[in-house]
Design a protein around this motif. Structure first.
Motif, PDB file in Angstrom:
ATOM      1  N   ALA A  18      -2.274  -5.844   5.713  1.00 25.29           N
ATOM      2  CA  ALA A  18      -3.676  -5.920   6.112  1.00 25.29           C
ATOM      3  C   ALA A  18      -3.831  -5.199   7.449  1.00 25.29           C
ATOM      4  O   ALA A  18      -3.604  -5.791   8.509  1.00 25.29           O
ATOM      5  N   GLY A  19      -4.189  -3.920   7.381  1.00 26.95           N
ATOM      6  CA  GLY A  19      -4.309  -3.149   8.605  1.00 26.95           C
ATOM      7  C   GLY A  19      -2.954  -2.901   9.233  1.00 26.95           C
ATOM      8  O   GLY A  19      -2.047  -2.332   8.614  1.00 26.95           O
TER       9      GLY A  19
ATOM     10  N   GLY B 251       0.786  -1.215   0.000  1.00 30.98           N
ATOM     11  CA  GLY B 251       0.000   0.000   0.000  1.00 30.98           C
ATOM     12  C   GLY B 251       0.820   1.267   0.000  1.00 30.98           C
ATOM     13  O   GLY B 251       0.339   2.320   0.438  1.00 30.98           O
ATOM     14  N   GLY B 252       2.054   1.199  -0.459  1.00 28.14           N
ATOM     15  CA  GLY B 252       2.913   2.376  -0.478  1.00 28.14           C
ATOM     16  C   GLY B 252       3.429   2.782   0.884  1.00 28.14           C
ATOM     17  O   GLY B 252       4.084   3.814   1.019  1.00 28.14           O
TER      18      GLY B 252
ATOM     19  N   GLU C  94       0.831  -9.721   6.216  1.00 25.93           N
ATOM     20  CA  GLU C  94       0.506 -11.140   6.065  1.00 25.93           C
ATOM     21  C   GLU C  94       1.359 -11.743   4.958  1.00 25.93           C
ATOM     22  O   GLU C  94       1.382 -11.236   3.832  1.00 25.93           O
ATOM     23  N   VAL C  95       2.039 -12.828   5.309  1.00 23.42           N
ATOM     24  CA  VAL C  95       2.916 -13.544   4.376  1.00 23.42           C
ATOM     25  C   VAL C  95       2.336 -14.931   4.177  1.00 23.42           C
ATOM     26  O   VAL C  95       2.066 -15.653   5.145  1.00 23.42           O
TER      27      VAL C  95
ATOM     28  N   PRO D  52       3.213  -8.076  12.940  1.00 16.22           N
ATOM     29  CA  PRO D  52       2.733  -6.730  13.246  1.00 16.22           C
ATOM     30  C   PRO D  52       3.761  -5.679  12.805  1.00 16.22           C
ATOM     31  O   PRO D  52       4.959  -5.866  12.970  1.00 16.22           O
ATOM     32  N   VAL D  53       3.273  -4.588  12.264  1.00 19.06           N
ATOM     33  CA  VAL D  53       4.184  -3.531  11.785  1.00 19.06           C
ATOM     34  C   VAL D  53       4.261  -2.364  12.745  1.00 19.06           C
ATOM     35  O   VAL D  53       5.017  -1.411  12.502  1.00 19.06           O
TER      36      VAL D  53
END
Length: 393
Positions: free
Chosen positions: A329-330, A290-291, A334-335, A387-388
């Protein structure tokens, strides 16, 4: 059909003393039934016969604690019955049980000596008793053989117990070695991850130093530029703290030698997929962040998980196609890696493969998790959530 369950109130195996009482009671029933029979012309069912019976059965009560004295007592009682003139088929049961116990609880040398003595005494008693009691021809030789039966049986049982104990010891040692090897592999993987995370943190701190210098130079001339630089320093500092925390969690011991190449990022997945395609496996890759600029430590974990999953596909899966998806995803990256190979050929299917251990360690280092398992209709799936924002998944 399931086997009937043993009642809970019945202890099994029986304690040694209770087992001795049980065996003595069973032997007494058969021996007493034989003693109660009187043959015409012979002295049998009298006080001396029952006295020898009481002494013999009483000795069996302590057979587990003193097998050699019990063997001597029961053997003397059996010889007394024969010399006294009592002919019976079951009168040698007490001494047979004693001989069996002697062999089970002893060693081979003692069993051989006991067999020689028991056979000699039995043959001698048979010869002496034959003077007054009519016996068929060849009976002394047969009387010399029967004491060897319980001794051989006891030797076989003892040998089997020793063999089973040796097997159990070997299995225990092998399990301990496997656990030690698994711990060593985990340790090596954690150190390697920590070393890569060190590179990431060093890069972030270097960028903070440059930004702080820029802010210092522009503080008087261009305050807005200085403020923006300080915002970047603050953001980078937060990321560095999070990465340092992950490094401390996975680092256990240092290793000599440092990496000189930069840590891989998600942009390197295209080259990774090309290498797999060169091996004859069709790879489809979907990369969608998402950039958004992701923490470098998260990108590193995602790259290594995809790399390990593809390595397992090449080595073990026998697959023809692989689909790789890395998407935001939020607040989670997700891998997912799915192939069409049969699940039965994978060493990590039971959860103990070193490749799976490495994936889990890398995901755990950033607060994420990894799930693996077969796909309905065939194939294998590796799914990771990372988590990012630094919070555990």
């Amino acid at each position: 059909m399931s086997s009937p369950r043993r009642p809970r109130w019945l202890p099994w195996p029986l304690p040694p003393r209770l087992a001795d009482l049980f065996i003595a009671a069973v032997v007494s029933v058969f021996t007493a039934a034989d003693l109660a029979v009187n043959d015409p012309g012979y002295r049998q069912d009298d006080w001396l016969t029952w006295l020898l019976f009481a002494v013999s059965i009483g000795a069996l009560v302590v057979r587990s604690r003193w097998p050699l004295p019990v063997t001597l007592v029961t053997g003397a009682a059996c010889a007394g019955w024969a010399l006294y003139g009592h002919i019976g088929e079951l009168l040698n049961l007490p001494v047979m049980v004693a001989l069996y116990t002697l062999a089970v609880q002893g060693h081979r040398r003692r069993t051989v000596r006991a067999g020689i003595v028991a056979a000699s005494v039995s043959g001698l008693v048979s010869v002496v008793a034959g003077i007054d009691v009519a016996q068929p021809q060849g009976a002394p030789l047969l009387e010399m053989l029967w004491p060897l039966v319980p001794l051989l049986l006891g030797e076989v049982v003892r040998g089997r117990r020793e063999l089973m104990k040796e097997y159990a010891d070997r299995a225990g040692r092998a399990e301990a070695e496997r656990e030690a090897e698994a711990r060593r592999k985990v340790q090596e993987e954690r150190v390697r991850i920590a070393r890569e995370l060190h590179d990431v943190v060093a890069h972030t701190v270097s960028a903070m130093t440059v930004q702080a210098g820029l802010a210092l130079d522009a503080l008087e001339v261009k305050p807005e530029v200085a403020r923006e630089a300080m915002r970047q320093v603050r953001s980078s500092g937060k990321e560095a703290v999070r990465e340092l925390r992950a490094t401390v969690e996975v680092l256990r011991e240092g290793q000599d030698g440092a990496r000189t190449d930069p840590a891989p990022r998600l942009e390197g997945l295209d080259a990774l997929a090309e290498r797999v395609r060169a091996g004859g496996i069709a790879v489809s890759l979907r990369l969608d962040t998402g950039g958004r600029v992701l923490p470098q430590v998260v990108e590193l974990a995602a790259y290594r998980i995809v790399q390990e999953a593809l390595t397992n596909v090449i080595k073990h899966a026998g697959a023809g196609q692989v689909a790789v998806s890395v998407a935001l995803a939020g607040d989670r990256l997700e891998v997912e890696v799915i192939d069409d190979g049969p699940p039965s050929v994978r060493p990590q299917a039971a959860g103990d493969g070193y490749g799976l251990i490495g994936m889990r360690e890398r995901a755990a280092a950033v607060g994420g998790r990894v799930e693996t398992g077969p796909v309905r209709g065939g194939g294998w799936r590796v799914h990771a959530e990372l988590p990012v924002d630094g919070r555990a998944s």
